[in-house]
Design an enzyme around this catalytic site. Structure first.
Site, PDB file in Angstrom:
ATOM      1  N   GLU A  50       0.847  -1.254  -0.040  1.00  0.00           N
ATOM      2  CA  GLU A  50       0.112   0.027   0.121  1.00  0.00           C
ATOM      3  C   GLU A  50       0.837   1.314  -0.019  1.00  0.00           C
ATOM      4  O   GLU A  50       1.989   1.326   0.133  1.00  0.00           O
ATOM      5  CB  GLU A  50      -0.986  -0.094   1.256  1.00  0.00           C
ATOM      6  CG  GLU A  50      -1.938  -1.276   1.337  1.00  0.00           C
ATOM      7  CD  GLU A  50      -2.856  -1.299   2.135  1.00  0.00           C
ATOM      8  OE1 GLU A  50      -2.661  -0.446   3.269  1.00  0.00           O
ATOM      9  OE2 GLU A  50      -3.953  -1.722   1.993  1.00  0.00           O
TER      10      GLU A  50
ATOM     11  N   CYS B 262      -1.955  -5.136  -5.368  1.00  0.00           N
ATOM     12  CA  CYS B 262      -2.490  -6.306  -4.792  1.00  0.00           C
ATOM     13  C   CYS B 262      -1.485  -7.057  -4.666  1.00  0.00           C
ATOM     14  O   CYS B 262      -0.440  -7.350  -5.503  1.00  0.00           O
ATOM     15  CB  CYS B 262      -3.778  -6.815  -5.577  1.00  0.00           C
ATOM     16  SG  CYS B 262      -5.243  -5.586  -5.225  1.00  0.00           S
TER      17      CYS B 262
ATOM     18  N   GLU C 199      -1.825 -10.482  -5.521  1.00  0.00           N
ATOM     19  CA  GLU C 199      -1.850 -11.467  -6.557  1.00  0.00           C
ATOM     20  C   GLU C 199      -0.946 -10.687  -7.768  1.00  0.00           C
ATOM     21  O   GLU C 199      -0.194 -11.449  -8.405  1.00  0.00           O
ATOM     22  CB  GLU C 199      -3.297 -11.826  -7.175  1.00  0.00           C
ATOM     23  CG  GLU C 199      -4.119 -12.556  -6.217  1.00  0.00           C
ATOM     24  CD  GLU C 199      -4.765 -11.364  -5.197  1.00  0.00           C
ATOM     25  OE1 GLU C 199      -4.098 -10.393  -4.930  1.00  0.00           O
ATOM     26  OE2 GLU C 199      -6.060 -11.770  -5.015  1.00  0.00           O
TER      27      GLU C 199
ATOM     28  N   CYS D 276      -9.447  -9.547  -6.842  1.00  0.00           N
ATOM     29  CA  CYS D 276     -10.340  -8.393  -7.173  1.00  0.00           C
ATOM     30  C   CYS D 276     -10.425  -8.330  -8.531  1.00  0.00           C
ATOM     31  O   CYS D 276      -9.696  -9.286  -9.278  1.00  0.00           O
ATOM     32  CB  CYS D 276      -9.711  -7.048  -6.572  1.00  0.00           C
ATOM     33  SG  CYS D 276      -8.215  -6.346  -7.588  1.00  0.00           S
TER      34      CYS D 276
ATOM     35  N   CYS E 104      -7.004  -7.798 -10.752  1.00  0.00           N
ATOM     36  CA  CYS E 104      -6.094  -8.941 -10.523  1.00  0.00           C
ATOM     37  C   CYS E 104      -6.632 -10.277 -11.256  1.00  0.00           C
ATOM     38  O   CYS E 104      -5.974 -10.942 -12.143  1.00  0.00           O
ATOM     39  CB  CYS E 104      -5.970  -9.706  -9.098  1.00  0.00           C
ATOM     40  SG  CYS E 104      -4.979  -8.432  -8.139  1.00  0.00           S
TER      41      CYS E 104
HETATM   42  N1  THU Z   1      -5.956  -6.714  -1.993  1.00  0.00           N
HETATM   43  C1  THU Z   1      -5.207  -7.697  -2.495  1.00  0.00           C
HETATM   44  O1  THU Z   1      -4.255  -7.778  -2.076  1.00  0.00           O
HETATM   45  N2  THU Z   1      -5.695  -8.466  -3.394  1.00  0.00           N
HETATM   46  C2  THU Z   1      -7.107  -8.720  -3.941  1.00  0.00           C
HETATM   47  O2  THU Z   1      -7.178  -9.257  -4.706  1.00  0.00           O
HETATM   48  C3  THU Z   1      -7.910  -7.925  -3.103  1.00  0.00           C
HETATM   49  C4  THU Z   1      -7.432  -6.760  -2.312  1.00  0.00           C
HETATM   50  C5  THU Z   1      -5.416  -5.482  -1.231  1.00  0.00           C
HETATM   51  C6  THU Z   1      -5.546  -4.195  -1.555  1.00  0.00           C
HETATM   52  C7  THU Z   1      -5.439  -3.500  -0.207  1.00  0.00           C
HETATM   53  O3  THU Z   1      -4.096  -3.448   0.091  1.00  0.00           O
HETATM   54  C8  THU Z   1      -6.188  -4.212   0.433  1.00  0.00           C
HETATM   55  O4  THU Z   1      -6.487  -5.860   0.102  1.00  0.00           O
HETATM   56  C9  THU Z   1      -7.478  -3.846   0.904  1.00  0.00           C
HETATM   57  O5  THU Z   1      -8.012  -3.600  -0.222  1.00  0.00           O
END
Ligand code: THU
Length: 136
Positions: free
Chosen positions: A50, A59, A61, A91, A94
């Site tokens: 982040e 993310c 993935e 998400c 991804c």
């Molecule tokens: N996030 C992921 O790493 N992968 C996903 O498929 C969905 C969301 C992360 C992004 C963000 O840092 C946190 O989860 C909250 O959305």
């Protein structure tokens, strides 16, 4: 649903072991992913990363996928996704990226509550937009 194989459990364990490397001070939602190459090479790990500028967050993935592509790996079998708090199906962004590079791989979604769900990527991203759509 079926019981995970030993290889799947191992992949999940690798993802889980990397959760401490996630950088998620804003969402407090750490995620890790382990991407299994098709040739039996070592799984590639990714975590969510982040930023104070929230929109540039990456993310888990996609972190794993981009690292793998940078290593010259382009064929994959499976991805295991692990989140600290609850399950984390990939998400939309991804799913799109995984489809481009991984095709219809198996996606394992795990959680600390002991839930383990298996999908084919085509279930998560039906009627995907890909290079076929770019051809006349
Ligand atoms: N996030 C992921 O790493 N992968 C996903 O498929 C969905 C969301 C992360 C992004 C963000 O840092 C946190 O989860 C909250 O959305």
């Amino acid at each position: 649903m079926r019981a995970p194989t030993a290889a799947e459990l191992q992949l999940y364990a690798l993802a889980e072991a990397a959760i401490g490397n996630a950088y998620a001070p804003y969402s407090r939602f750490p995620v890790s992913a382990a991407l299994q190459p098709a040739d039996g090479a070592e799984p590639i790990i990714g975590v969510n990363v982040e930023n104070a500028s929230y929109g540039v967050t990456m993310c888990a993935e996609r972190s794993a996928l981009f690292a793998a592509v940078a290593m010259g790996i382009r064929r994959f079998e499976t991805v295991a996704v692990h989140a600290e708090a609850t399950s984390c199906p990939p998400c939309g962004a991804c799913r799109q990226l995984l489809w481009e590079y991984c095709g219809n791989i198996t996606v394992h979604v795990h959680s600390l509550q002991g839930m383990s769900t298996e999908y084919k990527l085509s279930e998560l991203l039906p009627n995907p937009f890909d290079d076929h759509n770019l051809k006349a």
